[in-house]
Design a protein around this motif. Structure first.
Motif, PDB file in Angstrom:
ATOM      1  N   SER A 157       0.714  -1.255   0.055  1.00 18.35           N
ATOM      2  CA  SER A 157       0.113  -0.184   0.094  1.00 18.35           C
ATOM      3  C   SER A 157       0.971   1.491  -0.027  1.00 18.35           C
ATOM      4  O   SER A 157       0.372   2.190  -0.598  1.00 18.35           O
ATOM      5  N   VAL A 158       1.843   1.067   0.778  1.00 21.82           N
ATOM      6  CA  VAL A 158       2.990   2.521   0.756  1.00 21.82           C
ATOM      7  C   VAL A 158       3.667   2.750  -0.728  1.00 21.82           C
ATOM      8  O   VAL A 158       3.615   3.924  -0.957  1.00 21.82           O
ATOM      9  N   PHE A 159       4.054   1.288  -1.154  1.00 15.16           N
ATOM     10  CA  PHE A 159       4.434   1.535  -2.581  1.00 15.16           C
ATOM     11  C   PHE A 159       3.456   2.086  -3.478  1.00 15.16           C
ATOM     12  O   PHE A 159       4.110   3.198  -4.323  1.00 15.16           O
ATOM     13  N   LYS A 160       2.343   1.766  -3.519  1.00 13.18           N
ATOM     14  CA  LYS A 160       1.396   2.319  -4.455  1.00 13.18           C
ATOM     15  C   LYS A 160       0.998   3.951  -4.063  1.00 13.18           C
ATOM     16  O   LYS A 160       0.894   4.498  -5.074  1.00 13.18           O
ATOM     17  N   TYR A 161       0.865   4.188  -2.860  1.00 13.87           N
ATOM     18  CA  TYR A 161       0.868   5.494  -2.578  1.00 13.87           C
ATOM     19  C   TYR A 161       1.827   6.356  -3.142  1.00 13.87           C
ATOM     20  O   TYR A 161       1.722   7.522  -3.901  1.00 13.87           O
ATOM     21  N   PHE A 162       3.259   6.077  -3.104  1.00 18.80           N
ATOM     22  CA  PHE A 162       4.160   6.782  -3.855  1.00 18.80           C
ATOM     23  C   PHE A 162       4.347   6.670  -5.227  1.00 18.80           C
ATOM     24  O   PHE A 162       4.696   7.827  -6.064  1.00 18.80           O
ATOM     25  N   TYR A 163       3.683   5.395  -5.684  1.00 18.07           N
ATOM     26  CA  TYR A 163       3.929   5.389  -7.159  1.00 18.07           C
ATOM     27  C   TYR A 163       2.769   6.489  -7.598  1.00 18.07           C
ATOM     28  O   TYR A 163       2.987   7.076  -8.754  1.00 18.07           O
ATOM     29  N   ASP A 164       1.684   6.703  -7.014  1.00 17.47           N
ATOM     30  CA  ASP A 164       0.716   7.510  -7.380  1.00 17.47           C
ATOM     31  C   ASP A 164       1.134   8.907  -7.599  1.00 17.47           C
ATOM     32  O   ASP A 164       0.409   9.799  -8.124  1.00 17.47           O
ATOM     33  N   LEU A 165       2.055   8.970  -6.560  1.00 17.93           N
ATOM     34  CA  LEU A 165       2.735  10.470  -6.420  1.00 17.93           C
ATOM     35  C   LEU A 165       3.756  10.629  -7.453  1.00 17.93           C
ATOM     36  O   LEU A 165       4.385  11.607  -7.229  1.00 17.93           O
ATOM     37  N   GLY A 166       4.079   9.593  -8.482  1.00 21.12           N
ATOM     38  CA  GLY A 166       4.923   9.993  -9.348  1.00 21.12           C
ATOM     39  C   GLY A 166       6.309   9.371  -9.270  1.00 21.12           C
ATOM     40  O   GLY A 166       7.029   9.527  -9.977  1.00 21.12           O
ATOM     41  N   ILE A 167       6.599   8.859  -7.989  1.00 19.76           N
ATOM     42  CA  ILE A 167       7.808   8.096  -7.729  1.00 19.76           C
ATOM     43  C   ILE A 167       8.040   6.653  -8.765  1.00 19.76           C
ATOM     44  O   ILE A 167       7.257   6.061  -8.704  1.00 19.76           O
ATOM     45  N   ARG A 168       9.161   6.793  -9.451  1.00 18.63           N
ATOM     46  CA  ARG A 168       9.366   5.521 -10.384  1.00 18.63           C
ATOM     47  C   ARG A 168      10.580   4.726  -9.788  1.00 18.63           C
ATOM     48  O   ARG A 168      11.155   4.029 -10.696  1.00 18.63           O
ATOM     49  N   ALA A 169      11.343   5.174  -8.623  1.00 13.25           N
ATOM     50  CA  ALA A 169      12.453   4.192  -8.253  1.00 13.25           C
ATOM     51  C   ALA A 169      12.270   4.068  -6.675  1.00 13.25           C
ATOM     52  O   ALA A 169      12.225   4.974  -5.895  1.00 13.25           O
TER      53      ALA A 169
END
Ligand SMILES: NC(=O)c1ccc[n+]([C@@H]2O[C@H](COP(=O)([O-])OP(=O)(O)OC[C@H]3O[C@@H](n4cnc5c(N)ncnc54)[C@H](O)[C@@H]3O)[C@@H](O)[C@H]2O)c1
Ligand SMILES: NC(=O)c1ccc[n+]([C@@H]2O[C@H](COP(=O)([O-])OP(=O)(O)OC[C@H]3O[C@@H](n4cnc5c(N)ncnc54)[C@H](O)[C@@H]3O)[C@@H](O)[C@H]2O)c1
Lengths: 208, 208
Positions: A157-169
């Protein structure tokens, strides 16, 4: 753009080359690098030509300082990279204070957590924000890489939260393998593989 | 006894095979393993024959469950291994509580430290002894592997202390490269190499 496997080997070449430079060596042949890394010399020469490394000197081999400069350039480590650590427990705190990052141009800017006792405090002079402050903090500090040190139950869930904020690494230190779509890069670190290498040697009771 | 490089590749084969088994796959060809690991299929086949792996089935390839059993056997991971963590600060505490170790038959027995506030307490139900209690504790609990999470300044001296007590396998998480003589095995772990792989991808703004 080179394949993932070449990038994998590139960080191995770079690490060994840095060690040799520290030991005062100036040049190396591909067959010597094969002995040190176990990567066949033919693969090394093929990689070097794909990476645009000039041919080595027939008598002396490749110049180590030149190799390191080329590899740093390719790996983009010349620029300073801002990173944030998510989950400021034991492991997160160890990373907030780790000097190995700054030496390689990785700036740990801040941490994120959800625990009221931790949020709003500082560790090693770096602020710890609440997870829900991430949208503006990532932009404000130009953060492109997230290190995950949260409990396993919340990794996805934390990964998805940051992915949705545009983090790609992401550097994932939790034991959960993240299912990711395309266009995102996750590096998983697990301390048991190095331990398994140790047991091989202790088990066979052999010397180096 | 196989070369260090084959042991290095062995842990890579094992990790990928475990992932494939988790995904429900049953067999694999060497050329498929090459695509996943980047290790040339010729090297894979040569390693497998040295490691005593039976030839794969011409139509189906190698059976994954069989491969994992053979590799676990060789790596000596079937036996439970008792390990101790030295330096129970942030990183040391994270390792005392890490579930990834127990799952692979590594039992974190205890910790060692010199700080009076920490010695004599427990973390995650495991006792923390003073460094000078190591001689009898290592024997009493049959500990063969030491994990170093002490400050860099004392890495060499703590390493030497445990070497003199007969320890021949160390997982070194400090940034100091330990100068070691023969007959000892040290695995160094550094989190910056995985980060450098990430920067390559972010820098080139490419997708997987
Ligand atoms: N890769 C390795 O070799 C290795 C070694 C040790 C620990 N670990 C892993 O690292 C992780 C952290 O371990 P630890 O010992 O530091 O645990 P910890 O419990 O001490 O720390 C976890 C932190 O995450 C925070 N947190 C919980 N939910 C969160 C959320 N949704 N968003 C943001 N923060 C949140 C907690 O408040 C806490 O501060 C675990 O997943 C553990 O398995 C990995
Ligand atoms: N490999 C990596 O990627 C990585 C990441 C983070 C930290 N580190 C390294 O791990 C080490 C520990 O980091 P930390 O944040 O946990 O530090 P810390 O200061 O929180 O912990 C160090 C602990 O070692 C103990 N200690 C000091 N001298 C000792 C001695 N002679 N014998 C036994 N114990 C002793 C201290 O009492 C303390 O409990 C550092 O060397 C750090 O650079 C490595």
């Amino acid at each position: 753009i080179v394949s993932k496997k070449i990038v994998e080997r590139l960080t191995i070449y770079k690490r060994e080359i840095e060690k040799l430079i520290k030991e005062g060596k100036e040049t190396i042949f591909s067959y010597e690098l094969e002995k040190i890394t176990g990567i066949p010399a033919t693969t090394i020469r093929k990689d070097f030509s794909i990476l645009g490394v000039k041919l080595g000197h027939v008598k002396y081999g490749y110049n180590l300082i030149y190799l390191k400069r080329v590899f740093d350039e390719i790996l983009g480590v010349k620029k300073p990279w801002n990173i944030a650590i998510v989950g400021i427990g034991n492991l997160g705190r160890a990373l907030m204070g780790y000097t190995g990052f700054e030496k390689r141009n990785f700036n740990v800017i801040c941490g994120f957590d959800i625990d009221e006792k931790v949020v709003g405090t500082k560790y090693n002079n770096k602020p710890i924000f609440h997870l829900n402050e991430a949208p503006q903090i990532l932009k404000e500090y130009d953060i492109h890489i997230i290190v995950l040190t949260v409990p396993s139950e919340v990794t996805e869930s934390v990964f998805k939260y940051f992915y949705d904020l545009g983090i790609r690494a992401f550097l994932n230190l939790t034991p959960v393998i993240i299912n990711c779509s395309s266009c995102v890069y996750v590096e998983n670190v697990d301390l048991t593989s190095p331990l398994e290498k140790l047991t091989y040697y202790v088990d066979k009771n052999i010397c180096n």
